[in-house]
Design a protein around this motif. Structure first.
Motif, PDB file in Angstrom:
ATOM      1  N   GLU A   2       0.829  -1.221   0.000  1.00 63.54           N
ATOM      2  CA  GLU A   2       0.000   0.000   0.000  1.00 63.54           C
ATOM      3  C   GLU A   2       0.859   1.264   0.000  1.00 63.54           C
ATOM      4  O   GLU A   2       0.352   2.368  -0.217  1.00 63.54           O
ATOM      5  CB  GLU A   2      -0.973  -0.005   1.194  1.00 63.54           C
ATOM      6  CG  GLU A   2      -0.385   0.291   2.562  1.00 63.54           C
ATOM      7  CD  GLU A   2       0.198  -0.935   3.260  1.00 63.54           C
ATOM      8  OE1 GLU A   2       0.620  -1.882   2.573  1.00 63.54           O
ATOM      9  OE2 GLU A   2       0.258  -0.925   4.512  1.00 63.54           O
ATOM     10  N   ARG A   3       2.158   1.127   0.279  1.00 67.18           N
ATOM     11  CA  ARG A   3       3.058   2.289   0.250  1.00 67.18           C
ATOM     12  C   ARG A   3       4.043   2.184  -0.916  1.00 67.18           C
ATOM     13  O   ARG A   3       5.110   2.802  -0.912  1.00 67.18           O
ATOM     14  CB  ARG A   3       3.806   2.424   1.578  1.00 67.18           C
ATOM     15  CG  ARG A   3       2.866   2.568   2.769  1.00 67.18           C
ATOM     16  CD  ARG A   3       3.529   3.050   4.026  1.00 67.18           C
ATOM     17  NE  ARG A   3       2.744   2.725   5.202  1.00 67.18           N
ATOM     18  CZ  ARG A   3       1.671   3.389   5.613  1.00 67.18           C
ATOM     19  NH1 ARG A   3       1.241   4.438   4.940  1.00 67.18           N
ATOM     20  NH2 ARG A   3       1.023   3.000   6.701  1.00 67.18           N
ATOM     21  N   GLY A   4       3.712   1.343  -1.899  1.00 73.13           N
ATOM     22  CA  GLY A   4       4.474   1.327  -3.145  1.00 73.13           C
ATOM     23  C   GLY A   4       5.481   0.207  -3.279  1.00 73.13           C
ATOM     24  O   GLY A   4       6.119   0.069  -4.326  1.00 73.13           O
ATOM     25  N   ALA A   5       5.672  -0.616  -2.225  1.00 72.51           N
ATOM     26  CA  ALA A   5       6.628  -1.722  -2.325  1.00 72.51           C
ATOM     27  C   ALA A   5       6.022  -2.859  -3.155  1.00 72.51           C
ATOM     28  O   ALA A   5       4.796  -3.017  -3.196  1.00 72.51           O
ATOM     29  CB  ALA A   5       6.984  -2.232  -0.935  1.00 72.51           C
ATOM     30  N   THR A   6       6.871  -3.632  -3.814  1.00 71.69           N
ATOM     31  CA  THR A   6       6.375  -4.760  -4.603  1.00 71.69           C
ATOM     32  C   THR A   6       6.989  -6.067  -4.093  1.00 71.69           C
ATOM     33  O   THR A   6       8.127  -6.096  -3.626  1.00 71.69           O
ATOM     34  CB  THR A   6       6.708  -4.597  -6.098  1.00 71.69           C
ATOM     35  OG1 THR A   6       8.114  -4.339  -6.226  1.00 71.69           O
ATOM     36  CG2 THR A   6       5.933  -3.455  -6.721  1.00 71.69           C
ATOM     37  N   ILE A   7       6.191  -7.126  -4.207  1.00 74.47           N
ATOM     38  CA  ILE A   7       6.620  -8.457  -3.756  1.00 74.47           C
ATOM     39  C   ILE A   7       7.107  -9.225  -4.985  1.00 74.47           C
ATOM     40  O   ILE A   7       6.399  -9.302  -5.986  1.00 74.47           O
ATOM     41  CB  ILE A   7       5.439  -9.214  -3.118  1.00 74.47           C
ATOM     42  CG1 ILE A   7       4.919  -8.450  -1.887  1.00 74.47           C
ATOM     43  CG2 ILE A   7       5.852 -10.638  -2.755  1.00 74.47           C
ATOM     44  CD1 ILE A   7       3.573  -8.938  -1.392  1.00 74.47           C
ATOM     45  N   SER A   8       8.313  -9.793  -4.884  1.00 77.90           N
ATOM     46  CA  SER A   8       8.851 -10.558  -6.015  1.00 77.90           C
ATOM     47  C   SER A   8       9.241 -11.955  -5.550  1.00 77.90           C
ATOM     48  O   SER A   8       9.453 -12.201  -4.352  1.00 77.90           O
ATOM     49  CB  SER A   8      10.093  -9.863  -6.580  1.00 77.90           C
ATOM     50  OG  SER A   8      11.119  -9.873  -5.596  1.00 77.90           O
ATOM     51  N   ASP A   9       9.348 -12.858  -6.517  1.00 77.54           N
ATOM     52  CA  ASP A   9       9.837 -14.206  -6.187  1.00 77.54           C
ATOM     53  C   ASP A   9      11.254 -14.132  -5.641  1.00 77.54           C
ATOM     54  O   ASP A   9      11.643 -14.885  -4.755  1.00 77.54           O
ATOM     55  CB  ASP A   9       9.786 -15.112  -7.424  1.00 77.54           C
ATOM     56  CG  ASP A   9       8.356 -15.509  -7.761  1.00 77.54           C
ATOM     57  OD1 ASP A   9       7.482 -15.380  -6.869  1.00 77.54           O
ATOM     58  OD2 ASP A   9       8.103 -15.924  -8.906  1.00 77.54           O
ATOM     59  N   GLU A  10      12.040 -13.178  -6.163  1.00 78.00           N
ATOM     60  CA  GLU A  10      13.416 -13.021  -5.672  1.00 78.00           C
ATOM     61  C   GLU A  10      13.407 -12.641  -4.190  1.00 78.00           C
ATOM     62  O   GLU A  10      14.226 -13.126  -3.406  1.00 78.00           O
ATOM     63  CB  GLU A  10      14.152 -11.952  -6.491  1.00 78.00           C
ATOM     64  CG  GLU A  10      15.636 -11.917  -6.149  1.00 78.00           C
ATOM     65  CD  GLU A  10      16.331 -10.634  -6.588  1.00 78.00           C
ATOM     66  OE1 GLU A  10      15.722  -9.838  -7.321  1.00 78.00           O
ATOM     67  OE2 GLU A  10      17.486 -10.447  -6.160  1.00 78.00           O
ATOM     68  N   TYR A  11      12.448 -11.793  -3.815  1.00 75.06           N
ATOM     69  CA  TYR A  11      12.361 -11.403  -2.396  1.00 75.06           C
ATOM     70  C   TYR A  11      12.083 -12.634  -1.531  1.00 75.06           C
ATOM     71  O   TYR A  11      12.722 -12.842  -0.504  1.00 75.06           O
ATOM     72  CB  TYR A  11      11.272 -10.343  -2.174  1.00 75.06           C
ATOM     73  CG  TYR A  11      11.204  -9.946  -0.718  1.00 75.06           C
ATOM     74  CD1 TYR A  11      12.131  -9.067  -0.193  1.00 75.06           C
ATOM     75  CD2 TYR A  11      10.263 -10.522   0.136  1.00 75.06           C
ATOM     76  CE1 TYR A  11      12.125  -8.749   1.163  1.00 75.06           C
ATOM     77  CE2 TYR A  11      10.241 -10.204   1.478  1.00 75.06           C
ATOM     78  CZ  TYR A  11      11.182  -9.321   1.988  1.00 75.06           C
ATOM     79  OH  TYR A  11      11.177  -9.020   3.332  1.00 75.06           O
ATOM     80  N   ARG A  12      11.117 -13.440  -1.970  1.00 75.25           N
ATOM     81  CA  ARG A  12      10.791 -14.650  -1.204  1.00 75.25           C
ATOM     82  C   ARG A  12      12.030 -15.536  -1.056  1.00 75.25           C
ATOM     83  O   ARG A  12      12.320 -16.063   0.005  1.00 75.25           O
ATOM     84  CB  ARG A  12       9.676 -15.437  -1.890  1.00 75.25           C
ATOM     85  CG  ARG A  12       8.300 -14.799  -1.811  1.00 75.25           C
ATOM     86  CD  ARG A  12       7.258 -15.767  -2.381  1.00 75.25           C
ATOM     87  NE  ARG A  12       5.907 -15.290  -2.214  1.00 75.25           N
ATOM     88  CZ  ARG A  12       5.269 -14.511  -3.106  1.00 75.25           C
ATOM     89  NH1 ARG A  12       5.879 -14.121  -4.211  1.00 75.25           N
ATOM     90  NH2 ARG A  12       4.030 -14.132  -2.873  1.00 75.25           N
TER      91      ARG A  12
END
Ligand code: CP
Length: 304
Positions: free
Chosen positions: A228-238
């Motif tokens: 909600e504050r602009g961050a994105t979730i990626s497979d790399e993050y996981r």
């Protein structure tokens, strides 16, 4: 407990106003309240005759309900203003809204707002003690206090514990408060996140390599990715940062896992680790009421 015991404070806008002695006094009182709650001992006199207004302009489950219950347990009248049904929808300004709530009879305001600095602004407008329940990406002082109480109850103290805050630090108001409170109490803190989520202005140790440090930590403190504050979730993050079973198996035997909630299972933490014996997540929520009672107690001391 009576209203006069212990130190008092005028408001709680930022943890930066709290020194080591203030923090220790607050933790000590929260621990006493936790015992009274666990023993089902009623405590009603501290806020009797006073009215607490809960003003949450952003969603909340834990913080809002625990402030509400904490105020009730201390004998306050509690009023709630829901922006979705308030006269702000008819064009009333925030200033006029909070002045109306003060005129209705509020003595203390608890404020969550998406705008950084709004709780302090409301304190100026109304002249009332305001407790910051989270302002934008700035601070969440009472969550930091809840976490200190939780660590204290588990480890018996904080000095020299090694803790890593992992995840979306850049957008986290919880991190904004923790990075001041924890070093004050002797915690060895490391910030762990993708490069773009590490604060550029911090002097704390920081890394983007969780794997290299995970076995050294006593506490792994996970943060939600704040889409909600602009961050994105990626497979790399996981892959690089999710605390799942294989990663948890690399932690020290006595290491614990914390998270302020709400948890996004399958992103920063797996289901099984969230529910494992290492997890203090439910305990953090349980410490919300006694910790907020301790905050009210300190403020009530200055109100009479
Ligand atoms: N930790 C926290 O602030 O949770 P809520 O948003 O549910 O209040």
């Amino acid at each position: 407990m009576d209203r006069e015991s212990g130190s008092s404070m005028k408001e709680l806008i930022s943890v930066r106003s709290l020194g080591q002695a203030d923090l220790e006094s607050m933790v000590s009182r929260a621990l006493e309240y936790r015992e009274l709650i666990d023993d089902r001992v009623p405590v009603t006199e501290v806020l009797s005759g006073l009215c607490v207004a809960n003003l949450f302009f952003e969603p909340s489950t834990r913080t809002r309900l625990s402030f509400d219950l904490a105020a009730q347990k201390l004998g306050a009248d509690v009023i709630t203003c829901d922006p979705a049904t308030s006269s702000t929808l008819k064009g009333e300004s925030l200033r006029d809204t909070v002045l109306a709530i003060a005129a209705v009879g509020a003595h203390i305001m608890v404020v969550r707002h998406g705008g950084e600095g709004i709780p302090g602004q409301i304190a100026e407008w109304t002249g009332l003690p305001v407790i910051n329940a989270g302002d934008g990406m700035n601070e969440h002082p009472t969550q930091a206090l809840v976490d200190v109480v939780t660590i204290y109850r588990h480890f018996g103290g904080l000095r020299d514990l090694r803790m890593g805050i992992v995840g979306d630090i850049a957008h986290s108001r919880v991190a904004g408060s923790l990075i001041h409170v924890l070093p004050t109490l002797g915690v060895e803190l490391t910030l762990i996140a993708p490069e773009e989520w590490l604060p550029s202005d911090s002097t704390l140790p920081a890394t983007s390599d969780l794997t290299s440090i995970q076995a050294d930590l006593d506490i792994v403190y996970l943060l939600r990715v704040q889409t909600e504050r602009g961050a994105t979730i990626s497979d790399e993050y996981r892959t690089r940062f999710q605390l799942d079973s294989p990663r948890a198996a690399c932690l020290r035997d006595a290491a614990v896992v914390m998270h302020p909630g709400p948890v996004n299972r399958g992103v920063e933490i797996s289901d099984d680790v969230a529910e494992s014996a290492r997890s203090l997540i439910t305990e953090q929520v349980a410490n919300g009421v006694p910790t907020r009672m301790a905050v009210f107690h300190s403020i009530a001391g200055g109100l009479r």
